[in-house]
Design a protein around this motif. Sequence first.
Motif, PDB file in Angstrom:
ATOM      1  N   GLU A 129      40.969  41.908  57.678  1.00 45.08           N
ATOM      2  CA  GLU A 129      40.744  43.235  57.118  1.00 45.08           C
ATOM      3  C   GLU A 129      40.643  43.120  55.606  1.00 45.08           C
ATOM      4  N   THR A 130      39.633  43.751  55.043  1.00 48.25           N
ATOM      5  CA  THR A 130      39.400  43.657  53.603  1.00 48.25           C
ATOM      6  C   THR A 130      40.003  44.867  52.895  1.00 48.25           C
ATOM      7  N   TYR A 131      40.668  44.567  51.771  1.00 48.34           N
ATOM      8  CA  TYR A 131      41.262  45.632  50.961  1.00 48.34           C
ATOM      9  C   TYR A 131      40.923  45.361  49.504  1.00 48.34           C
ATOM     10  N   ASN A 132      40.464  46.388  48.784  1.00 48.86           N
ATOM     11  CA  ASN A 132      40.089  46.271  47.375  1.00 48.86           C
ATOM     12  C   ASN A 132      40.888  47.277  46.548  1.00 48.86           C
ATOM     13  N   GLU A 133      41.344  46.796  45.393  1.00 49.80           N
ATOM     14  CA  GLU A 133      42.099  47.676  44.490  1.00 49.80           C
ATOM     15  C   GLU A 133      41.883  47.237  43.052  1.00 49.80           C
ATOM     16  N   THR A 134      41.641  48.223  42.186  1.00 50.44           N
ATOM     17  CA  THR A 134      41.529  47.976  40.749  1.00 50.44           C
ATOM     18  C   THR A 134      42.894  48.183  40.092  1.00 50.44           C
ATOM     19  N   TYR A 135      43.272  47.220  39.236  1.00 49.75           N
ATOM     20  CA  TYR A 135      44.611  47.234  38.653  1.00 49.75           C
ATOM     21  C   TYR A 135      44.479  47.169  37.137  1.00 49.75           C
ATOM     22  N   GLY A 202      38.081  36.218  28.709  1.00 47.23           N
ATOM     23  CA  GLY A 202      37.464  35.321  29.681  1.00 47.23           C
ATOM     24  C   GLY A 202      37.264  36.038  31.007  1.00 47.23           C
ATOM     25  N   VAL A 203      36.272  35.620  31.737  1.00 44.61           N
ATOM     26  CA  VAL A 203      36.018  36.190  33.065  1.00 44.61           C
ATOM     27  C   VAL A 203      36.897  35.444  34.060  1.00 44.61           C
ATOM     28  N   GLU A 204      37.876  36.148  34.628  1.00 48.99           N
ATOM     29  CA  GLU A 204      38.851  35.502  35.511  1.00 48.99           C
ATOM     30  C   GLU A 204      38.336  35.507  36.950  1.00 48.99           C
ATOM     31  N   ASN A 205      38.632  34.409  37.619  1.00 48.06           N
ATOM     32  CA  ASN A 205      38.298  34.285  39.032  1.00 48.06           C
ATOM     33  C   ASN A 205      39.362  33.374  39.660  1.00 48.06           C
ATOM     34  N   ILE A 206      40.467  34.001  40.126  1.00 47.63           N
ATOM     35  CA  ILE A 206      41.636  33.265  40.609  1.00 47.63           C
ATOM     36  C   ILE A 206      41.787  33.517  42.103  1.00 47.63           C
ATOM     37  N   ASN A 207      42.068  32.461  42.864  1.00 45.43           N
ATOM     38  CA  ASN A 207      42.210  32.562  44.322  1.00 45.43           C
ATOM     39  C   ASN A 207      43.563  32.002  44.751  1.00 45.43           C
ATOM     40  N   PHE A 208      44.151  32.688  45.719  1.00 45.59           N
ATOM     41  CA  PHE A 208      45.406  32.238  46.314  1.00 45.59           C
ATOM     42  C   PHE A 208      45.246  32.237  47.834  1.00 45.59           C
ATOM     43  N   ASP A 209      45.722  31.158  48.468  1.00 50.19           N
ATOM     44  CA  ASP A 209      45.763  31.071  49.925  1.00 50.19           C
ATOM     45  C   ASP A 209      47.221  31.233  50.375  1.00 50.19           C
ATOM     46  N   ARG A 234      41.076  41.618  45.505  1.00 54.11           N
ATOM     47  CA  ARG A 234      40.332  41.636  46.763  1.00 54.11           C
ATOM     48  C   ARG A 234      41.131  40.826  47.787  1.00 54.11           C
ATOM     49  N   LEU A 235      41.639  41.515  48.809  1.00 52.59           N
ATOM     50  CA  LEU A 235      42.461  40.890  49.835  1.00 52.59           C
ATOM     51  C   LEU A 235      41.699  40.825  51.150  1.00 52.59           C
ATOM     52  N   ARG A 236      41.751  39.661  51.762  1.00 53.14           N
ATOM     53  CA  ARG A 236      41.250  39.499  53.130  1.00 53.14           C
ATOM     54  C   ARG A 236      42.471  39.160  53.991  1.00 53.14           C
ATOM     55  N   ARG A 237      42.935  40.194  54.665  1.00 55.83           N
ATOM     56  CA  ARG A 237      44.219  40.114  55.368  1.00 55.83           C
ATOM     57  C   ARG A 237      44.057  39.701  56.828  1.00 55.83           C
ATOM     58  N   LYS A 278      37.231  52.044  51.068  1.00 53.04           N
ATOM     59  CA  LYS A 278      36.767  52.416  49.741  1.00 53.04           C
ATOM     60  C   LYS A 278      37.623  51.749  48.666  1.00 53.04           C
ATOM     61  N   GLN A 279      37.178  51.872  47.426  1.00 49.29           N
ATOM     62  CA  GLN A 279      37.892  51.289  46.300  1.00 49.29           C
ATOM     63  C   GLN A 279      39.135  52.126  45.979  1.00 49.29           C
ATOM     64  N   HIS A 280      40.263  51.421  45.726  1.00 52.82           N
ATOM     65  CA  HIS A 280      41.504  52.107  45.363  1.00 52.82           C
ATOM     66  C   HIS A 280      41.858  51.749  43.921  1.00 52.82           C
ATOM     67  N   PHE A 281      42.532  52.691  43.232  1.00 51.68           N
ATOM     68  CA  PHE A 281      42.852  52.500  41.821  1.00 51.68           C
ATOM     69  C   PHE A 281      44.363  52.633  41.609  1.00 51.68           C
ATOM     70  N   ASP A 282      44.969  51.516  41.217  1.00 55.55           N
ATOM     71  CA  ASP A 282      46.390  51.492  40.818  1.00 55.55           C
ATOM     72  C   ASP A 282      47.275  52.263  41.803  1.00 55.55           C
ATOM     73  N   VAL A 283      47.255  51.850  43.055  1.00 57.72           N
ATOM     74  CA  VAL A 283      48.041  52.524  44.081  1.00 57.72           C
ATOM     75  C   VAL A 283      49.485  52.018  44.021  1.00 57.72           C
ATOM     76  N   GLU A 284      50.438  52.946  43.914  1.00 54.65           N
ATOM     77  CA  GLU A 284      51.847  52.578  43.880  1.00 54.65           C
ATOM     78  C   GLU A 284      52.372  52.349  45.295  1.00 54.65           C
ATOM     79  N   PRO A 285      53.398  51.507  45.452  1.00 53.74           N
ATOM     80  CA  PRO A 285      53.986  51.299  46.782  1.00 53.74           C
ATOM     81  C   PRO A 285      54.592  52.589  47.331  1.00 53.74           C
ATOM     82  N   ILE A 286      54.623  52.698  48.635  1.00 51.42           N
ATOM     83  CA  ILE A 286      55.230  53.839  49.305  1.00 51.42           C
ATOM     84  C   ILE A 286      56.478  53.353  50.048  1.00 51.42           C
TER      85      ILE A 286
END
Length: 396
Positions: A129-135, A202-209, A234-237, A278-286
């Motif tokens: 499942e893909t999730y996108n968020e702007t921070y 700089g243009v960042e492009n960092i990946n974590f597995d 960008r999360l691929r869950r 859809k795109q999410h913007f700075d969503v706080e935890p619930i």
Amino acid sequence: MQNRLPSGRGNIRSRDHQIESDDCCVACCCCCCSIWLYLFCCRSMKRTLRVKLLWAYMMILGLTTGVVTGVVLFGSVDTEMSLSDMRIVDRKLSSVFCDNVDIESENFDSMFDAYFMKHKPTILPGIRETYNETYSKFIEEKSDVYKQFYLLTGSTVKITGQVDSYIELSLIRGQDNFDKYLDSDMQCIECVLEWRSMFKYGVENINFDIMDTDLYFFVFVSRLEDTWIDLHFRLRRTVYDTSQNIGYCPDATSCVFDFDMSTSETPVVLIHAKASNKQHFDVEPITIQTSCVGRSWLFVIIFFGLPTFLSIILSILIISRCSDPQPQQELPQNSRYPDERTPLLWDTIRAPAVVVLPPKYEDIVRADNNLPSYEEATSSNTSIQPSNVNIVVQQP
């Protein structure tokens, strides 16, 4: 001699401190023993008082145990979740003590999907499942901001964007490591799972597995100056298999699942924080709260009925085995105090003072009918004879 004095004094202090500690421990132990000895025949008291104390102790013990079980062991659990998180909640739940589990969101805008599962679900390896968020955040000098996600094994995280100054990015796994990292003022190196540098403009492009299922913190630290960050997550869950659920609440802010007491295992709750594509913007935890609603009749039986039954049995034993203390025999009123005429006290009790008055002068005469002097009259060796005594001589 001067070198030995400090050590000697130190030993005396430590020995005195140890003695004081031992006395304190002995006093505490004796106090506890004295309280419980009142229930048995080691202390002298009436059986009725012993039974009353027994009932008081048992009721207090049952009430305290019931409150601890209901509030501490099977109380409510607050779970902090980011949007799109899937988390299993199995803490403080029991198919025996819980009649049902109540799930509620902190507000009506935070919706979730809830699943009631017999067992802990497995991860589906082939589904993402893909999730996108702007921070976007402002970071003060020598301070930090962070973003958290609960990620399952096999998920991937990609961070892109720009920063206005040099930034250090640390990936921390687990709440305990995150707490240690903050307590050490961001100096705990072993708490950091991975570390990245983000350079100015700089243009960042960092990946974590993600290799293990856990809560992950992405911590951004600015050590040089105040700055802004404008990043995109960008999360691929990976997700859990929810096909074997026995209960389902879609798009809910509150939900209730009933427990079956006959099952050998306690079902678990799976919560999925709702997220769209859809795109999410700075969503706080619930915060999602799960609460165990206890079986009232079971709590009454265990924590009230059982202490009552034990109190009845022990009361019968106390009345049959223990005895009331014998009344003390009081001495008669006239024998409470020692008699002054008692022979044993003759040598210890002083006789009352007696004032001896000398005889009158005119009543003392001598053989020659001359009046004696005062010294002769009061002397014990002087033969005296009262003058008013008439001597009668009988003639033959």
